[in-house]
Structures are given as C-alpha cells and as structure tokens.
Design a protein around this motif. Structure first.
Motif, PDB file in Angstrom:
ATOM      1  N   GLU A 140      80.138 -27.501  39.581  1.00  0.00           N
ATOM      2  CA  GLU A 140      79.981 -26.812  38.541  1.00  0.00           C
ATOM      3  C   GLU A 140      80.435 -25.409  39.148  1.00  0.00           C
ATOM      4  O   GLU A 140      80.234 -24.180  38.491  1.00  0.00           O
ATOM      5  CB  GLU A 140      78.192 -27.036  37.848  1.00  0.00           C
ATOM      6  CG  GLU A 140      78.236 -25.755  37.123  1.00  0.00           C
ATOM      7  CD  GLU A 140      76.823 -26.478  36.126  1.00  0.00           C
ATOM      8  OE1 GLU A 140      76.004 -25.821  35.615  1.00  0.00           O
ATOM      9  OE2 GLU A 140      76.040 -27.245  36.701  1.00  0.00           O
ATOM     10  N   PHE A 141      79.474 -25.340  40.484  1.00  0.00           N
ATOM     11  CA  PHE A 141      79.521 -24.205  40.873  1.00  0.00           C
ATOM     12  C   PHE A 141      80.250 -23.786  42.269  1.00  0.00           C
ATOM     13  O   PHE A 141      80.078 -23.885  43.348  1.00  0.00           O
ATOM     14  CB  PHE A 141      78.101 -23.353  41.417  1.00  0.00           C
ATOM     15  CG  PHE A 141      77.794 -23.035  39.642  1.00  0.00           C
ATOM     16  CD1 PHE A 141      77.558 -21.820  39.260  1.00  0.00           C
ATOM     17  CD2 PHE A 141      76.736 -24.224  39.426  1.00  0.00           C
ATOM     18  CE1 PHE A 141      76.755 -21.434  37.988  1.00  0.00           C
ATOM     19  CE2 PHE A 141      76.008 -23.607  38.451  1.00  0.00           C
ATOM     20  CZ  PHE A 141      76.683 -22.946  38.110  1.00  0.00           C
ATOM     21  N   PRO A 142      81.603 -23.538  42.733  1.00  0.00           N
ATOM     22  CA  PRO A 142      81.895 -24.181  43.918  1.00  0.00           C
ATOM     23  C   PRO A 142      82.298 -22.976  44.473  1.00  0.00           C
ATOM     24  O   PRO A 142      81.715 -21.701  43.810  1.00  0.00           O
ATOM     25  CB  PRO A 142      84.145 -24.248  43.401  1.00  0.00           C
ATOM     26  CG  PRO A 142      83.692 -24.309  41.729  1.00  0.00           C
ATOM     27  CD  PRO A 142      82.553 -24.095  41.214  1.00  0.00           C
ATOM     28  N   ALA A 143      81.891 -23.622  45.584  1.00  0.00           N
ATOM     29  CA  ALA A 143      81.946 -22.622  46.769  1.00  0.00           C
ATOM     30  C   ALA A 143      83.140 -22.130  46.919  1.00  0.00           C
ATOM     31  O   ALA A 143      84.320 -22.380  47.589  1.00  0.00           O
ATOM     32  CB  ALA A 143      81.126 -23.538  47.838  1.00  0.00           C
ATOM     33  N   PRO A 144      83.199 -20.658  46.607  1.00  0.00           N
ATOM     34  CA  PRO A 144      84.515 -19.565  47.619  1.00  0.00           C
ATOM     35  C   PRO A 144      84.877 -19.745  48.747  1.00  0.00           C
ATOM     36  O   PRO A 144      86.525 -19.504  49.200  1.00  0.00           O
ATOM     37  CB  PRO A 144      83.916 -17.919  47.304  1.00  0.00           C
ATOM     38  CG  PRO A 144      82.383 -18.147  46.517  1.00  0.00           C
ATOM     39  CD  PRO A 144      81.925 -19.561  46.882  1.00  0.00           C
ATOM     40  N   VAL A 145      84.378 -20.265  49.674  1.00  0.00           N
ATOM     41  CA  VAL A 145      84.066 -20.155  50.777  1.00  0.00           C
ATOM     42  C   VAL A 145      84.150 -21.797  51.598  1.00  0.00           C
ATOM     43  O   VAL A 145      82.801 -21.882  51.129  1.00  0.00           O
ATOM     44  CB  VAL A 145      83.876 -19.345  52.389  1.00  0.00           C
ATOM     45  CG1 VAL A 145      84.150 -19.230  53.785  1.00  0.00           C
ATOM     46  CG2 VAL A 145      84.440 -17.988  51.575  1.00  0.00           C
ATOM     47  N   PRO A 146      84.695 -23.127  51.186  1.00  0.00           N
ATOM     48  CA  PRO A 146      84.543 -23.978  51.543  1.00  0.00           C
ATOM     49  C   PRO A 146      82.882 -24.314  53.458  1.00  0.00           C
ATOM     50  O   PRO A 146      83.586 -23.476  54.179  1.00  0.00           O
ATOM     51  CB  PRO A 146      85.342 -24.668  51.948  1.00  0.00           C
ATOM     52  CG  PRO A 146      86.547 -24.242  51.399  1.00  0.00           C
ATOM     53  CD  PRO A 146      86.377 -22.559  51.912  1.00  0.00           C
ATOM     54  N   PHE A 147      82.410 -25.224  53.017  1.00  0.00           N
ATOM     55  CA  PHE A 147      81.687 -24.677  54.124  1.00  0.00           C
ATOM     56  C   PHE A 147      81.667 -27.051  54.180  1.00  0.00           C
ATOM     57  O   PHE A 147      81.432 -27.555  53.608  1.00  0.00           O
ATOM     58  CB  PHE A 147      80.349 -24.231  54.206  1.00  0.00           C
ATOM     59  CG  PHE A 147      79.375 -24.912  53.085  1.00  0.00           C
ATOM     60  CD1 PHE A 147      78.474 -25.437  53.128  1.00  0.00           C
ATOM     61  CD2 PHE A 147      79.707 -23.924  51.610  1.00  0.00           C
ATOM     62  CE1 PHE A 147      77.500 -25.722  52.128  1.00  0.00           C
ATOM     63  CE2 PHE A 147      79.184 -24.364  50.953  1.00  0.00           C
ATOM     64  CZ  PHE A 147      78.126 -25.839  50.870  1.00  0.00           C
ATOM     65  N   PRO A 148      81.069 -27.439  55.784  1.00  0.00           N
ATOM     66  CA  PRO A 148      81.264 -28.688  55.891  1.00  0.00           C
ATOM     67  C   PRO A 148      79.798 -29.111  55.572  1.00  0.00           C
ATOM     68  O   PRO A 148      78.782 -28.860  55.921  1.00  0.00           O
ATOM     69  CB  PRO A 148      81.477 -28.119  57.310  1.00  0.00           C
ATOM     70  CG  PRO A 148      81.640 -27.018  58.188  1.00  0.00           C
ATOM     71  CD  PRO A 148      80.900 -26.738  56.946  1.00  0.00           C
ATOM     72  N   ARG A 149      79.484 -30.155  55.259  1.00  0.00           N
ATOM     73  CA  ARG A 149      78.103 -30.850  54.990  1.00  0.00           C
ATOM     74  C   ARG A 149      77.588 -32.028  55.394  1.00  0.00           C
ATOM     75  O   ARG A 149      78.474 -32.762  56.165  1.00  0.00           O
ATOM     76  CB  ARG A 149      77.974 -31.067  53.129  1.00  0.00           C
ATOM     77  CG  ARG A 149      76.497 -31.359  52.793  1.00  0.00           C
ATOM     78  CD  ARG A 149      76.439 -31.865  51.544  1.00  0.00           C
ATOM     79  NE  ARG A 149      77.636 -32.971  50.767  1.00  0.00           N
ATOM     80  CZ  ARG A 149      77.696 -33.613  49.847  1.00  0.00           C
ATOM     81  NH1 ARG A 149      76.962 -32.712  48.731  1.00  0.00           N
ATOM     82  NH2 ARG A 149      78.427 -34.363  49.538  1.00  0.00           N
ATOM     83  N   ILE A 150      76.666 -31.613  56.688  1.00  0.00           N
ATOM     84  CA  ILE A 150      76.610 -33.486  57.996  1.00  0.00           C
ATOM     85  C   ILE A 150      74.433 -33.912  56.820  1.00  0.00           C
ATOM     86  O   ILE A 150      74.348 -33.056  56.674  1.00  0.00           O
ATOM     87  CB  ILE A 150      76.552 -32.253  59.044  1.00  0.00           C
ATOM     88  CG1 ILE A 150      77.865 -31.851  59.562  1.00  0.00           C
ATOM     89  CG2 ILE A 150      76.153 -33.371  60.646  1.00  0.00           C
ATOM     90  CD1 ILE A 150      78.995 -32.582  59.450  1.00  0.00           C
TER      91      ILE A 150
END
Length: 302
Positions: A140-150
């Motif tokens: 719904e709200f894509p991240a403008p800058v991708p970030f990793p999720r661990i």
C-alpha cells in the motif's frame, strides 16, 4: 547488485551490537559512542529494544543523525511494541531519510513480553502473520528507498520463515555451531547476521559472563536460547556447569588477535556480518574494549 548484495557490502564482515537496553546510557553519551565507533572503522552498529525503557526507532533516528556513514540496525524491533504497519512506516521513514544506512531487524521476543501486551504466545504463527501484514503495508505504501528486513531466528522453523519471507536472519545468543547450521537452512542468498560475545580476558572471566547470562535467561524464563544450544548438542550438564565447551562456543575470548581469529572463523562458517558485543556494565567500558579490538576486527575479511 540487488538489495541483499548491497547490504552485505555496506555492512562488512564485522559490526557491533550494543546492549543499550541494559546499560541505558544518556542520549548524548549514546551519540558520542556511535560516532566513536564509526571513527574506529566499524561499519554497522545495532541495538535492541529493552522492556519498555527505550523506543528503538527514535534511538535509530538519533544514531543515524549523529553519524555520517555507519549503517544502523535494529536487533530487534519487538513485534509486541507496535503494529506491523507502524513498523513498516518507521523503517520506510528512516530508509528514506538515510538511504542505504538502515536495516530493519524484527522479532517476536519472549512470552513475558507477549503477556505484558495481554496476548498469548504462538511465536511462529504470530511472526508469520506480522510479516504478511508488513508486506500488505509495503504494497500500500511502497518504500521510496528499499531497505532490508531481517528476522530474529534461532530454531529451524523460524530460520525457514526468515528465508521465505525476509532478507535474512539475525540469531542472538547462540554458540559458534549455530552459524553453519543457520546457513544451511537459509541457503546462500540470504543475509546471516549473528551476534557473538567477545571478551578481552581469559576463559574463567568468560565463564563468569556466561553464567550471568544463563542466570538472566532463567530469571526471565526465555528457554528457547537453551533449546537452541541443546539442538546443537549441548547438554543440561554443559549449561548447569557452564562447561568449557559452552564457554568457548558462546564467547570469543583472549587477546585481540585470538578474538579476531575466532570471528573470522564465524565469517568463514557462513556469517555475512558478525555483530560483536563486549562485556561491560556501562557504555564507556564497552566502547573502550571495542577501541582496543578495532584494528584487529576491522581487518577481518570475507
């Protein structure tokens, strides 16, 4: 280069995990410490979320704003502290403000934390539901800058969940043998970022540290750490007697060179980044140890 490869490159083979929830330093001292670690050549600094004494996204924003290059990671943002969409929004905000400098580590925590939230504790089911809701928020709200999720993961099923629904795993308080075990489950293409205790001292000092950790785990009734040790072949006798084998598995002890060799062995065994955590009752003592260790640890390569 994809996001996982970029993250692996930014983090480097050795980083730092600070027990800020335990030592609870004033904000100014925390900012100075993070800047000092950056100056010493550590490329990533992580911290956890204590039981109500600090809010991890606010902490991460302060750490990011007070430094220039170091990557800040949450180890971990506790599922019971905020809804999934809020966690995604927090990660999205920090990644946008500090591109390439934020890693979001999330985890289910412990049964006593669930109880404080008025919930029962079904870790695998609840973690899966939480990650799915985070994905819905991201759609719904894509991240403008991708970030990793661990994902914080110790047991095989949680490691499989990390493999299938996140960018990798962040094991905590596990012995050396857990790293190759985790890598086998995750496969070659996911991030593996374990913590590992380090101590500038001898085995007896390390034994006292492990005994203290066991006492805390017993006090807070967090048996899954012990289950993880037993899964790898450690016994009740090892735990109750704090055996040499357990001490050597959990703590890299000795002088700077000996510790660096042990951390290099973890990297060679499959860790992408080993987050070292020194022993100490206050932040200044911890940073002093990291300063002594910096020339040896920052020279470790993959």
């Amino acid at each position: 280069m994809n996001l996982i490869e970029e993250t692996r490159d930014r983090l480097g083979p050795v980083g730092v995990w600070l027990p800020l929830g335990m030592v609870q330093p004033p904000p100014d001292e925390e900012r100075r410490a993070t800047r000092r670690l950056e100056e010493l050549g550590y490329r990533t600094v992580w911290a956890g979320e204590g039981p109500g004494n600090r809010e991890l996204f606010a902490h991460s924003a302060l750490a990011l704003a007070s430094t220039d290059r170091v990557v800040i990671g949450t180890g971990i943002a506790n599922i019971w502290s905020r809804p999934a969409y809020t966690t995604h929004a927090g990660g999205r905000t920090l990644a946008h403000a500090f591109p390439g400098r934020f890693v979001l580590g999330v985890g289910i925590g412990h049964a006593f934390q669930a109880a404080k939230s008025g919930a029962d504790y079904r870790p695998l089911e609840q973690t899966r539901e939480y990650l799915v809701k985070m994905d819905e928020a991201a759609a719904e709200f894509p991240a403008p800058v991708p970030f990793p999720r661990i994902l914080a993961a110790v047991g095989p099923k949680m490691l499989e969940l990390a493999r299938d629904l996140t960018d990798g795993a962040h094991p905590f308080a596990q012995p050396f043998e857990h790293t190759p075990y985790s890598r086998e489950i995750l496969g070659p293409d996911k991030l593996l970022i374990p913590t590992h205790s380090v101590l500038l001292g001898d085995r007896e000092q390390a034994r006292a540290s492990v005994a203290n950790d066991i006492a805390l785990m017993t006090r807070y009734n967090v048996p899954h750490y012990f289950k993880g040790w037993k899964r790898l072949g450690y016994t009740d006798a090892d735990i109750d007697g704090v055996s040499d084998r357990l001490v050597d598995g959990l703590v890299a002890w000795g002088d700077e060179e000996r510790i660096a060799r042990r951390i290099k062995e973890l990297v060679d065994a499959g860790a992408d980044t080993v987050l070292v955590t020194p022993q100490g009752d206050d932040l200044a003592a911890i940073v002093d140890q990291l300063e002594r260790l910096a020339p040896a640890l920052t020279a470790v390569t993959r």
